[in-house]
Design a protein around this motif. Sequence first.
Motif, PDB file in Angstrom:
ATOM      1  N   LEU A 161       0.827  -1.204   0.000  1.00  0.00           N
ATOM      2  CA  LEU A 161       0.000   0.000   0.000  1.00  0.00           C
ATOM      3  C   LEU A 161       0.862   1.255   0.000  1.00  0.00           C
ATOM      4  N   ALA A 162       1.945   1.236   0.772  1.00  0.00           N
ATOM      5  CA  ALA A 162       2.796   2.425   0.880  1.00  0.00           C
ATOM      6  C   ALA A 162       3.458   2.780  -0.443  1.00  0.00           C
ATOM      7  N   GLN A 163       3.796   1.778  -1.266  1.00  0.00           N
ATOM      8  CA  GLN A 163       4.471   2.072  -2.528  1.00  0.00           C
ATOM      9  C   GLN A 163       3.494   2.523  -3.605  1.00  0.00           C
ATOM     10  N   ALA A 164       2.188   2.352  -3.361  1.00  0.00           N
ATOM     11  CA  ALA A 164       1.209   2.674  -4.398  1.00  0.00           C
ATOM     12  C   ALA A 164       0.284   3.826  -4.049  1.00  0.00           C
ATOM     13  N   LEU A 165       0.110   4.122  -2.764  1.00  0.00           N
ATOM     14  CA  LEU A 165      -0.923   5.070  -2.348  1.00  0.00           C
ATOM     15  C   LEU A 165      -0.340   6.235  -1.563  1.00  0.00           C
ATOM     16  N   THR A 166      -1.164   7.269  -1.412  1.00  0.00           N
ATOM     17  CA  THR A 166      -0.876   8.359  -0.494  1.00  0.00           C
ATOM     18  C   THR A 166      -2.026   8.442   0.498  1.00  0.00           C
ATOM     19  N   ARG A 167      -1.828   9.199   1.559  1.00  0.00           N
ATOM     20  CA  ARG A 167      -2.862   9.318   2.586  1.00  0.00           C
ATOM     21  C   ARG A 167      -4.184   9.773   1.982  1.00  0.00           C
ATOM     22  N   ILE A 215     -11.600   3.682  -5.582  1.00  0.00           N
ATOM     23  CA  ILE A 215     -10.540   2.937  -4.887  1.00  0.00           C
ATOM     24  C   ILE A 215      -9.310   2.796  -5.768  1.00  0.00           C
ATOM     25  N   ARG A 216      -8.155   2.760  -5.126  1.00  0.00           N
ATOM     26  CA  ARG A 216      -6.889   2.560  -5.831  1.00  0.00           C
ATOM     27  C   ARG A 216      -6.278   1.198  -5.510  1.00  0.00           C
ATOM     28  N   ALA A 217      -6.837   0.502  -4.526  1.00  0.00           N
ATOM     29  CA  ALA A 217      -6.327  -0.825  -4.159  1.00  0.00           C
ATOM     30  C   ALA A 217      -7.460  -1.658  -3.578  1.00  0.00           C
ATOM     31  N   ILE A 218      -7.297  -2.978  -3.682  1.00  0.00           N
ATOM     32  CA  ILE A 218      -8.255  -3.942  -3.140  1.00  0.00           C
ATOM     33  C   ILE A 218      -7.463  -4.964  -2.331  1.00  0.00           C
ATOM     34  N   ILE A 219      -7.928  -5.247  -1.116  1.00  0.00           N
ATOM     35  CA  ILE A 219      -7.353  -6.339  -0.336  1.00  0.00           C
ATOM     36  C   ILE A 219      -8.422  -7.426  -0.236  1.00  0.00           C
ATOM     37  N   CYS A 220      -8.100  -8.593  -0.768  1.00  0.00           N
ATOM     38  CA  CYS A 220      -9.068  -9.680  -0.850  1.00  0.00           C
ATOM     39  C   CYS A 220      -8.453 -10.959  -0.298  1.00  0.00           C
ATOM     40  N   THR A 221      -9.279 -11.770   0.365  1.00  0.00           N
ATOM     41  CA  THR A 221      -8.854 -13.084   0.822  1.00  0.00           C
ATOM     42  C   THR A 221      -9.543 -14.123  -0.042  1.00  0.00           C
ATOM     43  N   PRO A 248      -7.409  -2.028 -14.911  1.00  0.00           N
ATOM     44  CA  PRO A 248      -6.192  -2.849 -14.805  1.00  0.00           C
ATOM     45  C   PRO A 248      -5.120  -2.277 -13.888  1.00  0.00           C
ATOM     46  N   TYR A 249      -5.225  -0.985 -13.545  1.00  0.00           N
ATOM     47  CA  TYR A 249      -4.183  -0.380 -12.711  1.00  0.00           C
ATOM     48  C   TYR A 249      -4.592  -0.247 -11.244  1.00  0.00           C
ATOM     49  N   VAL A 250      -5.780  -0.740 -10.888  1.00  0.00           N
ATOM     50  CA  VAL A 250      -6.132  -0.832  -9.473  1.00  0.00           C
ATOM     51  C   VAL A 250      -5.315  -1.975  -8.873  1.00  0.00           C
ATOM     52  N   LEU A 251      -4.587  -1.695  -7.818  1.00  0.00           N
ATOM     53  CA  LEU A 251      -3.720  -2.704  -7.208  1.00  0.00           C
ATOM     54  C   LEU A 251      -4.575  -3.758  -6.493  1.00  0.00           C
ATOM     55  N   ILE A 252      -4.466  -5.012  -6.943  1.00  0.00           N
ATOM     56  CA  ILE A 252      -5.151  -6.126  -6.290  1.00  0.00           C
ATOM     57  C   ILE A 252      -4.156  -6.843  -5.384  1.00  0.00           C
ATOM     58  N   HIS A 274      -4.210  -8.116 -15.954  1.00  0.00           N
ATOM     59  CA  HIS A 274      -4.175  -7.086 -14.913  1.00  0.00           C
ATOM     60  C   HIS A 274      -2.743  -6.611 -14.696  1.00  0.00           C
ATOM     61  N   ARG A 275      -2.570  -5.295 -14.522  1.00  0.00           N
ATOM     62  CA  ARG A 275      -1.231  -4.704 -14.525  1.00  0.00           C
ATOM     63  C   ARG A 275      -0.608  -4.540 -13.139  1.00  0.00           C
ATOM     64  N   ARG A 276      -1.415  -4.405 -12.097  1.00  0.00           N
ATOM     65  CA  ARG A 276      -0.877  -4.197 -10.750  1.00  0.00           C
ATOM     66  C   ARG A 276      -1.495  -5.241  -9.831  1.00  0.00           C
ATOM     67  N   PHE A 277      -0.659  -6.141  -9.317  1.00  0.00           N
ATOM     68  CA  PHE A 277      -1.201  -7.219  -8.495  1.00  0.00           C
ATOM     69  C   PHE A 277      -0.147  -7.727  -7.525  1.00  0.00           C
ATOM     70  N   ALA A 278      -0.631  -8.405  -6.494  1.00  0.00           N
ATOM     71  CA  ALA A 278       0.253  -9.077  -5.536  1.00  0.00           C
ATOM     72  C   ALA A 278      -0.502 -10.250  -4.928  1.00  0.00           C
ATOM     73  N   LEU A 279       0.060 -11.434  -5.039  1.00  0.00           N
ATOM     74  CA  LEU A 279      -0.450 -12.613  -4.341  1.00  0.00           C
ATOM     75  C   LEU A 279       0.488 -12.870  -3.168  1.00  0.00           C
ATOM     76  N   VAL A 280      -0.054 -12.744  -1.951  1.00  0.00           N
ATOM     77  CA  VAL A 280       0.751 -12.842  -0.736  1.00  0.00           C
ATOM     78  C   VAL A 280       0.421 -14.154  -0.028  1.00  0.00           C
ATOM     79  N   ARG A 281       1.441 -14.928   0.252  1.00  0.00           N
ATOM     80  CA  ARG A 281       1.258 -16.175   0.998  1.00  0.00           C
ATOM     81  C   ARG A 281       2.211 -16.214   2.184  1.00  0.00           C
ATOM     82  N   SER A 282       1.640 -16.127   3.356  1.00  0.00           N
ATOM     83  CA  SER A 282       2.411 -16.212   4.593  1.00  0.00           C
ATOM     84  C   SER A 282       2.556 -17.670   5.004  1.00  0.00           C
TER      85      SER A 282
END
Length: 435
Positions: A161-167, A215-221, A248-252, A274-282
């Motif tokens: 989020l910090a690299q893509a968004l502002t307050r 919205i500029r980003a989506i957090i989905c489970t 396509p530029y909304v960060l998923i 889609h151009r901006r994405f992240a799949l996070v696996r902890s």
Amino acid sequence: MSAEITGTTAADIADSVRGLRDRGTLRPGDALPPVRELAATLGVNRNTAVAAYRQLAQAGLVVSRGRAGTTIAGVEAVAQEGYAADTVLRDVGTGNPDPRLIPDPSPALARVTGRPVLYGEPVIDRGLDSWAHEWIATDLDQSDFRVTVTSGAVDAVERLLAQALTRDDAVALEDPCFLASIHTVRLGGYRAVPVPVDGEGMTVVGLRAALDAGIRAIICTPRAQNPTGSSLTAARAAELRAVLADHPYVLIIEDDHFSMLSQRPYETLIGPGHRRFALVRSVSKFLGPDMCLALAATDPETAERLSMRLSPGTTWVSHLLQRLTHAQLTDPSALATIGTAAAHYAERNATFAQLLRTHGFDAPDSDGLSLWVELPRPARAVAEKLMRRGWLARTGDEFALDEKAEPSRHLRLTVHDLSDADAAAFVADLVAASR
């Protein structure tokens, strides 16, 4: 208060409010004068006062509440996962994995020590990087992605989020929502836009409304959504991808936290174009919460931005931890333990859900470490009665994004470690508390 604020430009007015806040004249929760009133007092254009308040909001110093006005921001406490401190009650709201089903790292520790890693070397262990690419490539329909290692999923989401968004940028969050996501968005100064979740995941209507809200980003489970336990179905995922095809530029950001333990197939919002994405696996759910490591598979540009925040010599994730993670994820014994844990959570939750249904509760089959149980009355009243009977449960109110929403009628219960006798006793007390 208008008389104490000074300035003739937006920057001067914002500095004046900041100074009043720093000196304690304005405190968290104090209301600022309406824009028209402040503009009239200072003899400036209304747009100048609006711009001053916008600067303060973007800096996280004030909170705009629409018709309720603008107030000085404070640090709002958010509930945290884990065991409640200083309680003698049986805690059935922890969200914790079973420590008996976490692989013992001791056999792998001796194999991962070796040559020290020095400043300037690659920040990702080669073995883990190669393994992660193979694991993720089977699920992510992208021709080009890169893997970044972070200190857990929450760290990954915060950095993304910090690299893509502002307050004050808007972020779509599932509602009800994972506690850490609520906390991360609030601390970052972003605006949470709730998207309702049903038995198939994020709703299409909710996502469309969030996109219309800018919205500029989506957090989905994608599966084992916390707290509801719902997972995206193939049909719902396809509908959501169709909606996102025009954005396509909304960060998923997909937080696939339950990955190796999940009983459901992986479905995704991330379309092939889609151009901006992240799949996070902890690894925290199957290797333990103290293994603070997550793998983030992202588009190349996002990876470049993340790499600037995870630079050699400063903020990389320990190579010892990376090697230990890789060693366990390629060890047959550790993988067998993870498989046993997955089966255990599924069986215990299914058995408990069936027990609830026999007593008239709505407890759909779900995935994850916890169950989402609907009650016939507000959950807080039920939870209070359960406390008198020796149980500590989490109400759905903690996971709600809308502070003005109706009181929740759900409990999130972590019951996979209850014996059959304890489970029966708890359900009997839940029946009595729900009357």
